[in-house]
Design a protein around this motif. Sequence first.
Motif, PDB file in Angstrom:
ATOM      1  N   ILE A  82      35.787  15.306  59.314  1.00 45.78           N
ATOM      2  CA  ILE A  82      36.277  16.604  59.801  1.00 45.78           C
ATOM      3  C   ILE A  82      35.645  16.918  61.155  1.00 45.78           C
ATOM      4  CG2 ILE A  82      36.218  19.109  59.409  1.00 45.78           C
ATOM      5  CD1 ILE A  82      36.376  18.564  56.440  1.00 45.78           C
ATOM      6  N   ALA A  99      33.747  16.300  52.440  1.00 45.79           N
ATOM      7  CA  ALA A  99      33.755  15.545  53.695  1.00 45.79           C
ATOM      8  C   ALA A  99      32.605  14.552  53.737  1.00 45.79           C
ATOM      9  CB  ALA A  99      33.659  16.499  54.882  1.00 45.79           C
ATOM     10  N   ILE A 102      31.022  15.788  59.130  1.00 47.65           N
ATOM     11  CA  ILE A 102      31.579  16.986  59.761  1.00 47.65           C
ATOM     12  C   ILE A 102      30.905  17.144  61.119  1.00 47.65           C
ATOM     13  CG2 ILE A 102      31.960  19.471  59.569  1.00 47.65           C
ATOM     14  CD1 ILE A 102      31.687  19.197  56.561  1.00 47.65           C
TER      15      ILE A 102
END
Length: 408
Positions: A82, A99, A102
């Motif tokens: 992400i 995730a 990130i």
Amino acid sequence: MLLLYTIGIKFYSAIIWIFSFFNEKAALFISGRKQIFNHIAKKIDPLNENIWFHFASLGEFEQGRPVLENLKKLHPQKKIVITFFSPSGYEIRKNYALADGIFYLPMDSRKNAQRFVELVNPQTAIFTKYEFWYYYFKELNKKSIPLFVVSGIFRKDQIFFKGYGLFFKGILKCVTHFFVQNNESCILLHSIGLENVTVSGDTRFDRVFENAANAKAKSEIALFCGDSPTLICGSTWPDDEKLLVALPAKYPGWKFIIAPHEIHESHILSIESIFQKTTRFSEFKNTGKSDSAVLIIDNIGMLSALYQYGKAAYIGGGFGAGIHNTLEAAAFGLPVIFGPKFNKFQEAKDLIKIGAAKSVSNGTELINAFEYFKSNAQSSSAAKKYVEDNKGATASVLNKLIFNSLVK
């Protein structure tokens, strides 16, 4: 035009750098991108089956979240990477459990795009709603990496649809498939020769419906509200708060919860200075006592759960760049009030049309709207039904992605 675009990106970066010396968000924007490629290299294995999701900020994350989570459920072996452009998204969701990495998105440049794509090596890239970055899109296209835009929405006044917008039309041509919110967006994309479009609707409806169905109880909020009807004021700015200040004295039987968009101390103090008496949530949480009808939420992350305790909602931002999320409130059956700048938001126009929302520009209009909604039960059911009737965009997107082998 590419030269002007590149200069514009550099100029924007310079302005943010200057602001970083006295603005907290700008400082996070700069510091979060320091050594970014080293962080990515340590965290991400380019040999994994990586899917890259990019979100401008928190609102776009919540919008794209149903697609992300359902895709992960269908393909648990996939790794989720992400990126966020804004600190408002990254700082709140940097520990999101699903995730595998990130990060802040490095600023758009040829070198950054090449390095990022090399390090992540995504099988697929999915952008939510908007943000069309020339170098990133071109690099994905060059590497034949599928790129999808989810819950996209376009307006005829955007540069893509102008005679002088050829450069920006070229960016859109790098997109493998557009999943758009409405027919108008589809028609506009067709008008510039882009036929790879599906009208899937807005995935935010799925997200807010799920949130309302699985809302976590907040015992402190329930205690504060008691048996009193409550107006939830979400994502407010100073202009909104100046308007709202007249309500507590006029409606002593009501409670008012203000969740400001910015929670820095100076903003909290400004709210306290204009309302006659207030209590901060942090104080109420410790004492369980308040002699005020106004509760100020001085933390981030509670707003979506607050609406379950309301009878109506006021959504901020309508005196600035544009209103914030009205659907979170509507999903709980709350009619909504907001300022005059809502024309870019289809859901706001829809809610007004069905009698579940009103736009106000001054104190008199606010009182009239409040009077209408506090005694009109039909507006509540209309708001809730609107959300229920429009969910399903996630399934539409996934059907196209999975069953047409666009994501394997």
